[in-house]
Design a protein around this motif. Structure first.
Motif, PDB file in Angstrom:
ATOM      1  N   ARG A  25       0.831  -1.197   0.000  1.00  0.00           N
ATOM      2  CA  ARG A  25       0.000   0.000   0.000  1.00  0.00           C
ATOM      3  C   ARG A  25       0.878   1.264   0.000  1.00  0.00           C
ATOM      4  NH1 ARG A  25      -4.694  -0.187   4.093  1.00  0.00           N
ATOM      5  NH2 ARG A  25      -3.008  -0.871   5.429  1.00  0.00           N
ATOM      6  N   PRO A  27       0.059   4.961   0.511  1.00  0.00           N
ATOM      7  CA  PRO A  27      -0.956   5.985   0.788  1.00  0.00           C
ATOM      8  C   PRO A  27      -0.603   7.350   0.206  1.00  0.00           C
ATOM      9  CG  PRO A  27       0.214   5.369   2.811  1.00  0.00           C
ATOM     10  CD  PRO A  27       0.636   4.405   1.742  1.00  0.00           C
ATOM     11  N   ASN A  79      14.624  -0.785   2.078  1.00  0.00           N
ATOM     12  CA  ASN A  79      14.159  -1.854   2.970  1.00  0.00           C
ATOM     13  C   ASN A  79      13.381  -2.855   2.120  1.00  0.00           C
ATOM     14  OD1 ASN A  79      12.730  -3.537   4.675  1.00  0.00           O
ATOM     15  ND2 ASN A  79      12.370  -1.961   6.204  1.00  0.00           N
ATOM     16  N   VAL A  81      11.604  -5.259   2.626  1.00  0.00           N
ATOM     17  CA  VAL A  81      10.266  -5.680   3.057  1.00  0.00           C
ATOM     18  C   VAL A  81       9.195  -4.811   2.381  1.00  0.00           C
ATOM     19  CG1 VAL A  81       8.716  -5.981   5.043  1.00  0.00           C
ATOM     20  CG2 VAL A  81      11.147  -6.468   5.280  1.00  0.00           C
ATOM     21  N   ILE A  82       9.514  -3.547   2.171  1.00  0.00           N
ATOM     22  CA  ILE A  82       8.484  -2.629   1.681  1.00  0.00           C
ATOM     23  C   ILE A  82       8.895  -1.849   0.434  1.00  0.00           C
ATOM     24  CG2 ILE A  82       7.225  -2.244   3.840  1.00  0.00           C
ATOM     25  CD1 ILE A  82       9.055   0.154   4.392  1.00  0.00           C
TER      26      ILE A  82
ATOM     27  N   ALA B 102       7.990  -4.506   8.800  1.00  0.00           N
ATOM     28  CA  ALA B 102       8.411  -3.109   8.710  1.00  0.00           C
ATOM     29  C   ALA B 102       7.242  -2.229   9.113  1.00  0.00           C
ATOM     30  CB  ALA B 102       8.848  -2.785   7.282  1.00  0.00           C
ATOM     31  N   LEU B 103       7.569  -0.986   9.486  1.00  0.00           N
ATOM     32  CA  LEU B 103       6.534  -0.021   9.853  1.00  0.00           C
ATOM     33  C   LEU B 103       6.522   1.086   8.825  1.00  0.00           C
ATOM     34  CD1 LEU B 103       7.518  -0.640  13.402  1.00  0.00           C
ATOM     35  CD2 LEU B 103       5.116  -0.734  12.697  1.00  0.00           C
ATOM     36  N   MET B 104       5.358   1.244   8.178  1.00  0.00           N
ATOM     37  CA  MET B 104       5.228   2.215   7.091  1.00  0.00           C
ATOM     38  C   MET B 104       4.415   3.410   7.551  1.00  0.00           C
ATOM     39  SD  MET B 104       4.174  -0.305   4.017  1.00  0.00           S
ATOM     40  CE  MET B 104       4.054   1.108   2.935  1.00  0.00           C
ATOM     41  N   ARG B 105       4.411   4.444   6.703  1.00  0.00           N
ATOM     42  CA  ARG B 105       3.565   5.606   6.892  1.00  0.00           C
ATOM     43  C   ARG B 105       2.119   5.161   7.159  1.00  0.00           C
ATOM     44  NH1 ARG B 105       4.748  10.799   5.160  1.00  0.00           N
ATOM     45  NH2 ARG B 105       6.723  10.266   6.055  1.00  0.00           N
ATOM     46  N   ALA B 107      -1.764   4.501   7.178  1.00  0.00           N
ATOM     47  CA  ALA B 107      -2.615   4.359   5.997  1.00  0.00           C
ATOM     48  C   ALA B 107      -3.392   5.641   5.710  1.00  0.00           C
ATOM     49  CB  ALA B 107      -3.565   3.196   6.175  1.00  0.00           C
ATOM     50  N   CYS B 147       2.244   1.809  10.614  1.00  0.00           N
ATOM     51  CA  CYS B 147       1.451   0.822   9.863  1.00  0.00           C
ATOM     52  C   CYS B 147       2.297  -0.435   9.676  1.00  0.00           C
ATOM     53  CB  CYS B 147       1.057   1.423   8.518  1.00  0.00           C
ATOM     54  SG  CYS B 147       0.189   0.290   7.435  1.00  0.00           S
ATOM     55  N   THR B 149       3.620  -3.903   8.520  1.00  0.00           N
ATOM     56  CA  THR B 149       3.519  -4.624   7.253  1.00  0.00           C
ATOM     57  C   THR B 149       4.515  -5.777   7.243  1.00  0.00           C
ATOM     58  OG1 THR B 149       3.055  -2.552   6.137  1.00  0.00           O
ATOM     59  CG2 THR B 149       3.694  -4.364   4.738  1.00  0.00           C
ATOM     60  N   GLY B 174      -3.810   1.486  10.018  1.00  0.00           N
ATOM     61  CA  GLY B 174      -3.843   0.590   8.861  1.00  0.00           C
ATOM     62  C   GLY B 174      -2.965  -0.640   8.996  1.00  0.00           C
ATOM     63  N   SER B 175      -2.448  -0.895  10.187  1.00  0.00           N
ATOM     64  CA  SER B 175      -1.563  -2.045  10.380  1.00  0.00           C
ATOM     65  C   SER B 175      -2.201  -3.344   9.901  1.00  0.00           C
ATOM     66  CB  SER B 175      -1.227  -2.212  11.865  1.00  0.00           C
ATOM     67  OG  SER B 175      -0.269  -1.278  12.248  1.00  0.00           O
TER      68      SER B 175
END
Lengths: 97, 229
Positions: A25, A27, A79, A81-82, B102-105, B107, B147, B149, B174-175
């Motif tokens: 995703r 955003p 990274n 993973v993402i 991982a931790l994203m922005r 959602a 978030c 992931t 949004g996790s």
């Protein structure tokens, strides 16, 4: 380590594009896509926000420069993973910084 | 003898005093350890607090992974020492490969700052050892990159092995699978986005974080001392 800080080798300019991995995703990309649609460009699709990282390094040849750049991406710049990354290597003008 | 807790401070860490204060109130002996240190100086447990380590440049937690102290943290984790990453500390543990994913922005592209209900999913790790699985805690969250992931195979594994430690009841970011915290295979390394240290006094709105941090300190104190870096 495949270092090259002894001043030998040919200077290369490396550009790394880091983008959200396909299927992950995004955003920010989605928000910009909505804004473009609101501006009257509903056909502007598939918007993704990434980063451009540039750096100089020295290596015996372009293939070696690319291998080192790939190592830098795997260890720090992206990274896995993402994020996906794409490397572009070209001979630097002059001797670099 | 009280439990010695190394509270790691990177440049940009800003929750180290909150964490140390709560550890102190719970009878432990916290010591703030600067990121340039190569030793944890006989600690029984490690906490990576919240903040913006190294400015969160490149990605949250990405550069902290190369701080000298992290080699000692990795060695301690391998030796079974309890290691807890809170918020930015969770991001550091993921970037270091000590926790999966991982931790994203977020959602919704919103910085979230709220107290949210979080359900305890297991007691088989050092953070929730004293909590009752199924119980709901009110914990503050305060982040932009929260978030969680991971790929499908990792998620399947985390669920099968009971390594999702905490889940949001009202997912604020949004996790994936409402995940608020996970642990490693042996349960001694835990990361979570909520801030239990900010929920340790009814005066501050909730004391639900106490069961987590006191359980963590108890787990650290019950462990035979192991010499590590």
């Amino acid at each position: 380590m495949a270092g090259g800080d002894d001043g030998t080798g040919v200077p290369y300019l490396v550009k790394v594009e880091v983008t959200p991995r396909a299927g992950i995703r995004d955003p920010e990309g989605a928000a910009v896509e909505r804004a473009l649609a609101a501006l009257g460009h509903p056909d502007a699709r598939g918007v993704h926000i990434g980063k451009l990282i540039t750096l100089h390094l020295r290596a015996p040849d372009a293939a070696a420069a690319e291998r080192r750049a790939d190592e830098l991406c795997r260890t720090l710049l992206a990274n896995p993973v993402i994020e996906d990354y794409r490397i572009e290597v070209r001979a630097a003008e002059g001797s670099g910084p | 003898m009280s439990v010695r807790v190394a509270v790691v401070q990177f440049p940009g860490t800003n929750c180290e005093l909150d964490v140390a204060t709560v550890c102190d109130r719970l009878g432990a002996a916290p010591e703030i350890v600067f990121h340039r240190e190569r030793s944890l100086a006989g600690a029984d447990a490690v906490i990576l607090p919240g903040g913006f380590a190294h400015g969160d440049y490149l990605r949250a937690g990405a550069i902290a992974r190369f701080s000298p102290v992290m080699e000692a943290v990795r060695a301690a984790a391998r030796a079974g020492m309890p290691v807890l990453g809170i918020c930015n500390g969770f991001q550091v543990l993921c970037e270091s490969g000590m926790l999966p994913g991982a931790l994203m922005r977020n959602a919704g592209l919103r910085f979230v700052c709220a107290t949210v209900p979080v359900r305890v999913e297991t007691a088989a790790d050092v953070l929730t050892a004293a909590a009752v699985p199924g119980s709901v805690l009110q914990l503050p969250v305060n982040h932009f990159e929260g978030c969680y992931t991971c790929d499908d195979a990792t998620l399947t594994r985390l669920r099968a092995e009971g390594r999702v430690v905490l889940r949001y009841l009202e997912n604020p970011n949004g996790s994936l699978d409402d995940i608020a915290g996970v642990c490693n295979e042996s349960g001694n390394v835990v990361g979570l986005m909520p801030h239990p240290e900010r929920a340790c006094d009814a005066l501050l709105g909730s004391s639900d974080g106490l069961v987590l941090l006191s359980g963590f300190l108890t787990a650290a104190g019950c462990r035979p001392t192991v010499a590590t870096g």
